[in-house]
Design a protein around this motif. Sequence first.
Motif, PDB file in Angstrom:
ATOM      1  N   SER A  45       0.827  -1.199   0.000  1.00 45.64           N
ATOM      2  CA  SER A  45       0.000   0.000   0.000  1.00 45.64           C
ATOM      3  C   SER A  45       0.862   1.249   0.000  1.00 45.64           C
ATOM      4  CB  SER A  45      -0.903   0.021   1.239  1.00 45.64           C
ATOM      5  OG  SER A  45      -1.825  -1.036   1.179  1.00 45.64           O
ATOM      6  N   TRP A  58       0.399   5.686   0.220  1.00 37.30           N
ATOM      7  CA  TRP A  58      -0.523   6.759   0.582  1.00 37.30           C
ATOM      8  C   TRP A  58       0.020   8.097   0.109  1.00 37.30           C
ATOM      9  CZ3 TRP A  58       0.369   2.585   3.682  1.00 37.30           C
ATOM     10  CH2 TRP A  58      -0.748   1.831   4.054  1.00 37.30           C
ATOM     11  N   GLU A  90      -5.226   5.861  -0.626  1.00 43.76           N
ATOM     12  CA  GLU A  90      -4.407   4.660  -0.687  1.00 43.76           C
ATOM     13  C   GLU A  90      -4.397   4.100  -2.107  1.00 43.76           C
ATOM     14  OE1 GLU A  90      -4.020   0.278   1.451  1.00 43.76           O
ATOM     15  OE2 GLU A  90      -5.928   1.332   1.508  1.00 43.76           O
ATOM     16  N   VAL A 122      -2.879   0.524  -4.003  1.00 40.63           N
ATOM     17  CA  VAL A 122      -2.281  -0.779  -3.758  1.00 40.63           C
ATOM     18  C   VAL A 122      -1.599  -1.255  -5.030  1.00 40.63           C
ATOM     19  CG1 VAL A 122      -2.720  -3.169  -3.090  1.00 40.63           C
ATOM     20  CG2 VAL A 122      -4.041  -1.319  -2.044  1.00 40.63           C
TER      21      VAL A 122
END
Length: 118
Positions: free
Chosen positions: A33, A35, A41, A43
Motif C-alpha cells: 500500500s 498513501w 491509498e 495498492v
Amino acid sequence: MASGGSAIRGTRVGSGPMGEQDHGHQTRRRAVSYWDAEGNEAVRYFSADVADGDLPELIDHPKSGLPAGRDKQNPPASGSNQPFKTHLAYVKERRTEDEAEELLDEALQKLRDRRGQP
C-alpha cells in the motif's frame, strides 16, 4: 433451415478447454500500500520474491497524481505544481528580445524574397 451455431462463436481462438488450470500457474504475490498527502491509498502488487529494498519508495497516485509513499503516517509532501508553459514561453526563455527581432527580420526577408517583394 435449422438454426445451427458455430462451435467457436463467443470463444477466444486458442482458449482451449474452459478453466484457469490450463493457463499455467500464478506466482505468489504480495500487496503493497502507498498513501498520498490527502490520505488516499493505492495498492500495487509485486512478486513475493522481491526484497523490500527493491520496492519503489514513491509512486504517482493514479487518482490524485500526487506522490505516494509506503509510510501512512508520513506521506510525501506534494510538490509544487508548475503551470503549463506554452511553446512561446519556452522560446522566450532561450532567446533575448534582440535575438527574436533579428530572427523575425530574417524570416520576413526570406518570405519577401520568395514572393518577389522588396
